[in-house]
Design a protein around this motif. Sequence first.
Motif, PDB file in Angstrom:
ATOM      1  N   THR A 121       0.922  -1.129   0.009  1.00  0.00           N
ATOM      2  CA  THR A 121       0.057   0.121  -0.098  1.00  0.00           C
ATOM      3  C   THR A 121       0.947   1.399  -0.148  1.00  0.00           C
ATOM      4  O   THR A 121       2.082   1.264   0.142  1.00  0.00           O
ATOM      5  CB  THR A 121      -0.892   0.130   1.308  1.00  0.00           C
ATOM      6  OG1 THR A 121      -0.281   0.202   2.359  1.00  0.00           O
ATOM      7  CG2 THR A 121      -1.685  -1.251   1.403  1.00  0.00           C
ATOM      8  N   ALA A 122       0.266   2.591  -0.069  1.00  0.00           N
ATOM      9  CA  ALA A 122       1.176   3.781  -0.147  1.00  0.00           C
ATOM     10  C   ALA A 122       1.852   3.778   1.225  1.00  0.00           C
ATOM     11  O   ALA A 122       2.763   4.727   1.588  1.00  0.00           O
ATOM     12  CB  ALA A 122      -0.003   4.646  -0.474  1.00  0.00           C
ATOM     13  N   THR A 123       1.323   3.388   2.343  1.00  0.00           N
ATOM     14  CA  THR A 123       1.695   3.581   3.496  1.00  0.00           C
ATOM     15  C   THR A 123       2.517   2.588   4.233  1.00  0.00           C
ATOM     16  O   THR A 123       3.414   2.790   5.337  1.00  0.00           O
ATOM     17  CB  THR A 123       0.490   4.185   4.567  1.00  0.00           C
ATOM     18  OG1 THR A 123      -0.467   3.005   4.666  1.00  0.00           O
ATOM     19  CG2 THR A 123      -0.030   5.600   4.167  1.00  0.00           C
ATOM     20  N   ALA A 124       2.247   1.308   3.920  1.00  0.00           N
ATOM     21  CA  ALA A 124       2.702   0.176   4.614  1.00  0.00           C
ATOM     22  C   ALA A 124       2.836  -1.167   3.533  1.00  0.00           C
ATOM     23  O   ALA A 124       2.034  -1.093   2.736  1.00  0.00           O
ATOM     24  CB  ALA A 124       2.235   0.049   5.900  1.00  0.00           C
ATOM     25  N   LEU A 125       3.496  -2.178   4.071  1.00  0.00           N
ATOM     26  CA  LEU A 125       3.568  -3.307   3.513  1.00  0.00           C
ATOM     27  C   LEU A 125       2.352  -4.255   4.605  1.00  0.00           C
ATOM     28  O   LEU A 125       2.761  -4.400   5.747  1.00  0.00           O
ATOM     29  CB  LEU A 125       4.601  -3.949   3.597  1.00  0.00           C
ATOM     30  CG  LEU A 125       4.700  -5.283   2.699  1.00  0.00           C
ATOM     31  CD1 LEU A 125       4.684  -5.623   1.404  1.00  0.00           C
ATOM     32  CD2 LEU A 125       6.260  -6.140   3.231  1.00  0.00           C
TER      33      LEU A 125
ATOM     34  N   ASP B 145       9.854   2.481   8.825  1.00  0.00           N
ATOM     35  CA  ASP B 145      10.514   1.475   9.578  1.00  0.00           C
ATOM     36  C   ASP B 145      11.211   0.668   8.741  1.00  0.00           C
ATOM     37  O   ASP B 145      12.147  -0.181   9.410  1.00  0.00           O
ATOM     38  CB  ASP B 145       9.288   0.795  10.346  1.00  0.00           C
ATOM     39  CG  ASP B 145       8.780   1.732  11.432  1.00  0.00           C
ATOM     40  OD1 ASP B 145       9.253   2.651  11.536  1.00  0.00           O
ATOM     41  OD2 ASP B 145       7.487   1.278  11.994  1.00  0.00           O
ATOM     42  N   VAL B 146      11.292   0.759   7.262  1.00  0.00           N
ATOM     43  CA  VAL B 146      12.159  -0.275   6.756  1.00  0.00           C
ATOM     44  C   VAL B 146      13.374   0.468   6.358  1.00  0.00           C
ATOM     45  O   VAL B 146      13.453   1.470   5.758  1.00  0.00           O
ATOM     46  CB  VAL B 146      11.428  -0.619   5.529  1.00  0.00           C
ATOM     47  CG1 VAL B 146      12.228  -1.464   4.318  1.00  0.00           C
ATOM     48  CG2 VAL B 146      10.101  -1.266   5.492  1.00  0.00           C
ATOM     49  N   ASP B 147      14.680  -0.282   6.616  1.00  0.00           N
ATOM     50  CA  ASP B 147      15.883   0.247   6.339  1.00  0.00           C
ATOM     51  C   ASP B 147      16.307  -0.222   5.171  1.00  0.00           C
ATOM     52  O   ASP B 147      17.200   0.405   4.447  1.00  0.00           O
ATOM     53  CB  ASP B 147      16.645  -0.083   7.621  1.00  0.00           C
ATOM     54  CG  ASP B 147      16.438   0.366   9.033  1.00  0.00           C
ATOM     55  OD1 ASP B 147      15.860   1.425   8.905  1.00  0.00           O
ATOM     56  OD2 ASP B 147      16.463  -0.294  10.016  1.00  0.00           O
ATOM     57  N   ASP B 148      16.020  -1.320   4.752  1.00  0.00           N
ATOM     58  CA  ASP B 148      16.648  -2.075   3.534  1.00  0.00           C
ATOM     59  C   ASP B 148      15.615  -3.013   2.921  1.00  0.00           C
ATOM     60  O   ASP B 148      15.019  -3.618   3.549  1.00  0.00           O
ATOM     61  CB  ASP B 148      18.215  -2.431   3.858  1.00  0.00           C
ATOM     62  CG  ASP B 148      18.712  -2.713   2.472  1.00  0.00           C
ATOM     63  OD1 ASP B 148      18.633  -2.188   1.575  1.00  0.00           O
ATOM     64  OD2 ASP B 148      19.862  -3.554   2.692  1.00  0.00           O
ATOM     65  N   ILE B 149      15.863  -3.119   1.598  1.00  0.00           N
ATOM     66  CA  ILE B 149      15.110  -4.127   0.769  1.00  0.00           C
ATOM     67  C   ILE B 149      16.209  -5.050   0.147  1.00  0.00           C
ATOM     68  O   ILE B 149      16.817  -4.471  -0.697  1.00  0.00           O
ATOM     69  CB  ILE B 149      13.850  -3.606  -0.096  1.00  0.00           C
ATOM     70  CG1 ILE B 149      13.002  -2.677   1.007  1.00  0.00           C
ATOM     71  CG2 ILE B 149      13.402  -4.450  -0.677  1.00  0.00           C
ATOM     72  CD1 ILE B 149      12.058  -1.876   0.137  1.00  0.00           C
ATOM     73  N   GLU B 150      16.086  -6.105   0.274  1.00  0.00           N
ATOM     74  CA  GLU B 150      16.879  -7.072  -0.444  1.00  0.00           C
ATOM     75  C   GLU B 150      16.183  -8.392  -0.971  1.00  0.00           C
ATOM     76  O   GLU B 150      15.196  -8.887  -0.506  1.00  0.00           O
ATOM     77  CB  GLU B 150      18.100  -7.372   0.342  1.00  0.00           C
ATOM     78  CG  GLU B 150      18.866  -6.466   1.078  1.00  0.00           C
ATOM     79  CD  GLU B 150      19.957  -6.998   1.857  1.00  0.00           C
ATOM     80  OE1 GLU B 150      21.264  -7.426   1.567  1.00  0.00           O
ATOM     81  OE2 GLU B 150      19.771  -7.155   3.127  1.00  0.00           O
ATOM     82  N   ILE B 151      16.974  -8.912  -2.114  1.00  0.00           N
ATOM     83  CA  ILE B 151      16.606 -10.175  -2.438  1.00  0.00           C
ATOM     84  C   ILE B 151      17.396 -11.188  -2.002  1.00  0.00           C
ATOM     85  O   ILE B 151      18.564 -11.280  -2.177  1.00  0.00           O
ATOM     86  CB  ILE B 151      16.277 -10.227  -4.188  1.00  0.00           C
ATOM     87  CG1 ILE B 151      15.106  -9.100  -4.542  1.00  0.00           C
ATOM     88  CG2 ILE B 151      16.016 -11.611  -4.731  1.00  0.00           C
ATOM     89  CD1 ILE B 151      15.460  -8.933  -6.201  1.00  0.00           C
TER      90      ILE B 151
END
Length: 196
Positions: free
Chosen positions: A96-100, A115-121
């Motif tokens: 969503t626009a504000t959160a997962l 609150d998300v610092d990093d996104i990785e696969i």
Amino acid sequence: MENRSSGTDDAAARPGTDSASPRSAGPEALPWRVPLDPAPWWAWLLFVLPFVAVPALNSWLWMGARDFLAVGLFTAIGASVVRIAGGVVLYRVEVTATALKARTSMLVRSLAWQDVDDIEIVDGSIVLASGKDENEINGIAAGRTEHAAAVIQAARDAASDKPVRRTRPRPGIGAIFVLAYLVLAVGAFLLRWHLV
């Protein structure tokens, strides 16, 4: 979305890790559901089986102290099967626009983008680092992991200047199924022996 604790602050130091890039993100309208593999047939079977087998078994048992123990044991085992299989059957992740938002076995959890610092696969899954905690999105359809990570990264970037919206975990539809199962399993025994 699994919540797992990480022993290091530098999640990028793990081997076999590719950082997500927003370059391949298409103009997905939010809210957007992460494409997940459908639940396998055996998960559906495991989910439905206790609703039929345990009430039938509980209504067949004779009265006695051992039967009360057996009813309790069968009911507890069936509830555990419903909860675990429900985690596969009812699993859903939405951007969503504000959160997962993730609906797992018993809870609907939300993780604010701020609150998300990093996104990785990592190994075909998407890992969202939040401090020392990591939230893993697994079961993504084959070949769609990079695109899903890019959409998540784009939504996170777009929310950087928006107000933070945090919500507590709340019971999901799986909790209703477990409650309905308990009513059927115990009710079958009570009705069979005219205890209610």
